[in-house]
Design a protein around this motif. Structure first.
Motif, PDB file in Angstrom:
ATOM      1  N   ILE A 181       0.836  -1.205   0.000  1.00 24.53           N
ATOM      2  CA  ILE A 181       0.000   0.000   0.000  1.00 24.53           C
ATOM      3  C   ILE A 181       0.869   1.253   0.000  1.00 24.53           C
ATOM      4  N   SER A 182       1.918   1.266   0.825  1.00 25.70           N
ATOM      5  CA  SER A 182       2.837   2.410   0.855  1.00 25.70           C
ATOM      6  C   SER A 182       4.244   1.904   1.157  1.00 25.70           C
ATOM      7  N   PHE A 183       5.269   2.660   0.687  1.00 25.72           N
ATOM      8  CA  PHE A 183       6.661   2.237   0.845  1.00 25.72           C
ATOM      9  C   PHE A 183       7.533   3.494   0.916  1.00 25.72           C
ATOM     10  N   SER A 184       8.164   3.730   2.072  1.00 22.93           N
ATOM     11  CA  SER A 184       9.047   4.888   2.259  1.00 22.93           C
ATOM     12  C   SER A 184      10.460   4.512   1.821  1.00 22.93           C
ATOM     13  N   ASN A 185      10.867   4.950   0.644  1.00 21.87           N
ATOM     14  CA  ASN A 185      12.153   4.572   0.072  1.00 21.87           C
ATOM     15  C   ASN A 185      12.692   5.762  -0.732  1.00 21.87           C
ATOM     16  N   PRO A 186      13.920   6.277  -0.469  1.00 25.38           N
ATOM     17  CA  PRO A 186      14.883   5.762   0.517  1.00 25.38           C
ATOM     18  C   PRO A 186      14.504   6.179   1.939  1.00 25.38           C
ATOM     19  N   LEU A 187      15.156   5.512   2.908  1.00 27.22           N
ATOM     20  CA  LEU A 187      14.903   5.772   4.327  1.00 27.22           C
ATOM     21  C   LEU A 187      16.142   6.406   4.957  1.00 27.22           C
ATOM     22  N   PRO A 188      16.009   7.533   5.688  1.00 28.84           N
ATOM     23  CA  PRO A 188      17.189   8.131   6.342  1.00 28.84           C
ATOM     24  C   PRO A 188      17.849   7.145   7.296  1.00 28.84           C
ATOM     25  N   GLU A 189      19.184   7.121   7.278  1.00 26.74           N
ATOM     26  CA  GLU A 189      19.896   6.136   8.082  1.00 26.74           C
ATOM     27  C   GLU A 189      19.756   6.366   9.591  1.00 26.74           C
ATOM     28  N   ASN A 190      19.344   7.582   9.981  1.00 24.04           N
ATOM     29  CA  ASN A 190      19.187   7.861  11.407  1.00 24.04           C
ATOM     30  C   ASN A 190      17.750   7.667  11.881  1.00 24.04           C
ATOM     31  N   SER A 191      16.928   6.933  11.095  1.00 21.26           N
ATOM     32  CA  SER A 191      15.549   6.664  11.504  1.00 21.26           C
ATOM     33  C   SER A 191      15.532   5.866  12.796  1.00 21.26           C
ATOM     34  N   ALA A 192      14.658   6.273  13.684  1.00 22.98           N
ATOM     35  CA  ALA A 192      14.574   5.606  14.992  1.00 22.98           C
ATOM     36  C   ALA A 192      13.937   4.227  14.855  1.00 22.98           C
ATOM     37  N   THR A 217      10.240   2.803  13.237  1.00 23.53           N
ATOM     38  CA  THR A 217       9.820   3.616  12.091  1.00 23.53           C
ATOM     39  C   THR A 217       9.141   2.725  11.046  1.00 23.53           C
ATOM     40  N   VAL A 218       7.958   3.158  10.554  1.00 28.32           N
ATOM     41  CA  VAL A 218       7.218   2.377   9.551  1.00 28.32           C
ATOM     42  C   VAL A 218       7.860   2.595   8.183  1.00 28.32           C
ATOM     43  N   ILE A 219       8.277   1.498   7.567  1.00 22.12           N
ATOM     44  CA  ILE A 219       8.890   1.552   6.233  1.00 22.12           C
ATOM     45  C   ILE A 219       7.841   1.324   5.156  1.00 22.12           C
ATOM     46  N   GLU A 221      26.831   3.729   6.253  1.00 20.63           N
ATOM     47  CA  GLU A 221      28.233   3.515   5.940  1.00 20.63           C
ATOM     48  C   GLU A 221      28.622   2.032   6.040  1.00 20.63           C
ATOM     49  N   LYS A 222      27.806   1.251   6.749  1.00 18.59           N
ATOM     50  CA  LYS A 222      28.062  -0.196   6.819  1.00 18.59           C
ATOM     51  C   LYS A 222      27.260  -0.942   5.751  1.00 18.59           C
ATOM     52  N   ILE A 223      25.976  -0.663   5.679  1.00 18.87           N
ATOM     53  CA  ILE A 223      25.122  -1.291   4.657  1.00 18.87           C
ATOM     54  C   ILE A 223      24.223  -0.193   4.099  1.00 18.87           C
ATOM     55  N   SER A 224      24.296   0.041   2.801  1.00 16.55           N
ATOM     56  CA  SER A 224      23.537   1.141   2.199  1.00 16.55           C
ATOM     57  C   SER A 224      22.243   0.657   1.545  1.00 16.55           C
ATOM     58  N   GLU A 225      22.070  -0.649   1.392  1.00 19.24           N
ATOM     59  CA  GLU A 225      20.870  -1.152   0.689  1.00 19.24           C
ATOM     60  C   GLU A 225      20.494  -2.526   1.234  1.00 19.24           C
ATOM     61  N   THR A 275       9.566  -9.087  -2.534  1.00 24.25           N
ATOM     62  CA  THR A 275      10.861  -8.497  -2.168  1.00 24.25           C
ATOM     63  C   THR A 275      10.824  -6.984  -2.351  1.00 24.25           C
ATOM     64  N   LEU A 276      11.200  -6.262  -1.293  1.00 22.92           N
ATOM     65  CA  LEU A 276      11.329  -4.814  -1.336  1.00 22.92           C
ATOM     66  C   LEU A 276      12.815  -4.453  -1.272  1.00 22.92           C
ATOM     67  N   ILE A 277      13.247  -3.548  -2.156  1.00 20.94           N
ATOM     68  CA  ILE A 277      14.639  -3.080  -2.152  1.00 20.94           C
ATOM     69  C   ILE A 277      14.649  -1.720  -1.453  1.00 20.94           C
ATOM     70  N   LEU A 278      15.228  -1.673  -0.243  1.00 21.64           N
ATOM     71  CA  LEU A 278      15.252  -0.460   0.569  1.00 21.64           C
ATOM     72  C   LEU A 278      16.642   0.158   0.527  1.00 21.64           C
ATOM     73  N   LYS A 279      16.702   1.426   0.145  1.00 20.84           N
ATOM     74  CA  LYS A 279      17.964   2.161   0.142  1.00 20.84           C
ATOM     75  C   LYS A 279      17.980   3.132   1.318  1.00 20.84           C
ATOM     76  N   LEU A 280      19.157   3.303   1.922  1.00 18.06           N
ATOM     77  CA  LEU A 280      19.321   4.232   3.035  1.00 18.06           C
ATOM     78  C   LEU A 280      19.912   5.537   2.515  1.00 18.06           C
ATOM     79  N   SER A 281      19.307   6.644   2.904  1.00 16.97           N
ATOM     80  CA  SER A 281      19.849   7.958   2.537  1.00 16.97           C
ATOM     81  C   SER A 281      20.833   8.421   3.612  1.00 16.97           C
TER      82      SER A 281
END
Length: 496
Positions: free
Chosen positions: A359-370, A373-375, A422-426, A446-452
């Motif tokens: 239904i919804s997908f937050s991508n990319p996701l900030p790396e400092n997300s607490a 956090t709903v992805i 910096e350890k895993i970006s995707e 499968t969802l491909i999530l990238k970190l900003s």
């Protein structure tokens, strides 16, 4: 044109709106129930024009039009067809497609549409139920234009002759109500009910027939519904008088029941029906047939005319039809009949895999997300019933995420710990839906999530200290030493 509106409201209880229009126009009755927990119920008549107002969803949910726009409000329905649309600019629900109550629900009453209004940031789900009210848009109709009875002159008063009932898809007062038989010198009509409550009509002989006086009778049977204006349908009944058959067949049961698995192979025996006739010789012989059934039933079942065996002739599907009602007739050589009903219940087999809808997908996701956090928000459904339709959702436990069920058929994909680009970006996140059937069905998504990147790393020099030697009397601008630092961040965050 005059309008009468009555309005009552109580916070957290219910809201009712009633509108009355002249009878020559479409009767419109709208009922609204607003519940504090985000559920609204409306009632509208079928066949409303496209664009017709269903209700003010902003007012009834206590929302603001700005909230609808900022939350990207939209309608989600588990069915592929959307009959109701959302006008985000006005905050209203309107008719999007023509709604035919008979096509949508057949004889099921009440007939309702169910869907969700979804808002984001923060996520909100509001359940909407729209009851579709019947209007008198069908006249009673008979399956055949003419019915022929061959009746013995020795038939006694009280002899019964079953007539295929008229069909009216409408419900309530707009449905079939009464019959009239003209002329009625020899016969009267009797409306009866099976043990399950369904009605049928019989023509009952009142005074004996005499073939030597009259060999044939032409009767007109008229069916009336209860709508305004009233609608009717007619069928011609041709009675041919024969000699000496004074006993009608009698079924062993008035209602038969049978259970059939939806994966039953073609040719499988559903049930064997039987009737007896007290007459002798050729008048005792009888044949079995279906009466007043739809094409879908005729395409799914057959009956052997000589022995009453009912068999499956096409694949069955529990998800399309869970129950069939078959009307059967036993007819002897003299034309006398008896009727019975066969209730066939289809049992479910696990033949549907779960379906995952994002239904919804937050991508990319900030790396400092607490954490928490709903992805993404998911709708998972399985068309099977019981355990066959119960679904579990899983992801790889080694990932820093987890699945949380928010409500029936709805799941959220959330962060489970702090992330570091910096350890895993995707991440490749595979969501697995497994039903509880045996054997079970599994579906993967499968969802491909990238970190900003977030500027969370300081520059680091290659060495802790540097030493340089400079000759005296050098000219200004001569290079003394070159130093270099590295920053793990990306983009503007790594420039220094």
């Amino acid at each position: 044109m005059s309008v009468l509106c009555c309005f009552f409201a109580q916070r957290g209880a219910s809201l009712t709106l009633i509108s009355s229009w002249p009878i020559q126009h479409l009767v419109l009755c709208v009922f609204v129930m607003a519940v504090a927990r985000g559920q609204v119920r409306y009632s509208i008549p079928e066949e409303m024009m496209k664009g017709s107002l269903v209700g003010n969803i902003v007012q009834d949910l206590g929302l603001d039009v700005k909230r609808l726009k900022s939350g990207r409000a939209r309608i989600f329905t588990e069915d592929s067809r959307e009959y109701i649309g959302l006008n985000v600019d006005k905050g209203t629900l309107v008719v999007k497609e023509r709604i035919d109550r008979e096509e949508l629900c057949a004889q099921v009453s009440p007939c309702s549409l169910h869907f969700q209004i979804i808002l984001e940031n923060p996520l909100e789900l509001h359940r909407i139920d729209v009851e579709i009210l019947d209007i008198n848009d069908h006249a009673p109709s008979f399956m055949n234009k003419e019915i022929i009875f061959q009746i013995s002159e020795s038939a006694l008063s009280g002899a019964r002759y079953s007539i295929d009932s008229a069909n009216d898809p409408d419900v309530g007062l707009s449905s079939l109500q009464t019959y009239r038989l003209d002329p009625n010198d020899h016969f009267v009509l009797k409306t009866l009910s099976h043990t399950d409550g369904t009605k049928y009509v019989e023509m009952v002989l009142q005074t004996p027939l005499d073939r030597e006086k009259q060999e044939e009778y032409i009767l007109i049977l008229t069916a009336f519904d209860g709508g305004t204006p009233q609608k009717t349908g007619t069928v011609k009944i041709n009675v041919i008088v024969l000699d000496a058959n004074d006993n009608a067949p009698v079924f062993s049961q008035s209602v038969y029941t049978a259970l059939v698995a939806e994966n039953a192979p073609m040719g499988s025996l559903v049930l064997k029906i039987s009737a007896t006739d007290a007459d002798q010789g050729t008048n005792k012989h009888m044949s079995y047939s279906f009466s007043q059934i739809s094409k879908s039933i005729l395409n799914s079942f057959s009956i052997e005319s000589t022995n009453g065996d009912i068999t499956v002739i096409a694949p069955l599907d529990f998800e399309k039809s869970k129950k069939y009602e078959l009307n059967v007739v036993a007819t002897d050589n003299g034309g006398l009949t008896d009727t019975a009903k066969v209730m066939v219940e289809i049992t479910d087999v696990n033949d549907n895999a779960p379906v995952i809808n994002v239904i919804s997908f937050s991508n990319p996701l900030p790396e400092n997300s607490a954490p928490e956090t709903v992805i993404a928000m998911l709708n998972v459904k399985d068309l099977d019933s019981g355990k066959n339709g119960q679904v579990r959702c899983l992801i790889n436990p080694s990932l820093p995420f987890r699945i949380r069920q928010s409500s029936s058929n709805f799941y959220s994909l959330i962060t489970d710990q702090l992330l570091d680009r910096e350890k895993i970006s995707e991440y490749n996140i595979t969501i697995t839906a497994i039903d509880e059937g045996s054997p079970s069905f599994t579906t993967n998504k499968t969802l491909i999530l990238k970190l900003s990147d977030v500027n969370d790393n300081a520059p680091v020099f290659q060495r802790q200290s540097y030493t340089a030697y400079v000759m005296e009397n050098n000219s200004p601008g001569v290079s003394v030493l070159s130093v270099k630092a590295h920053d793990k961040d990306a983009g503007n965050n790594e420039h220094h």
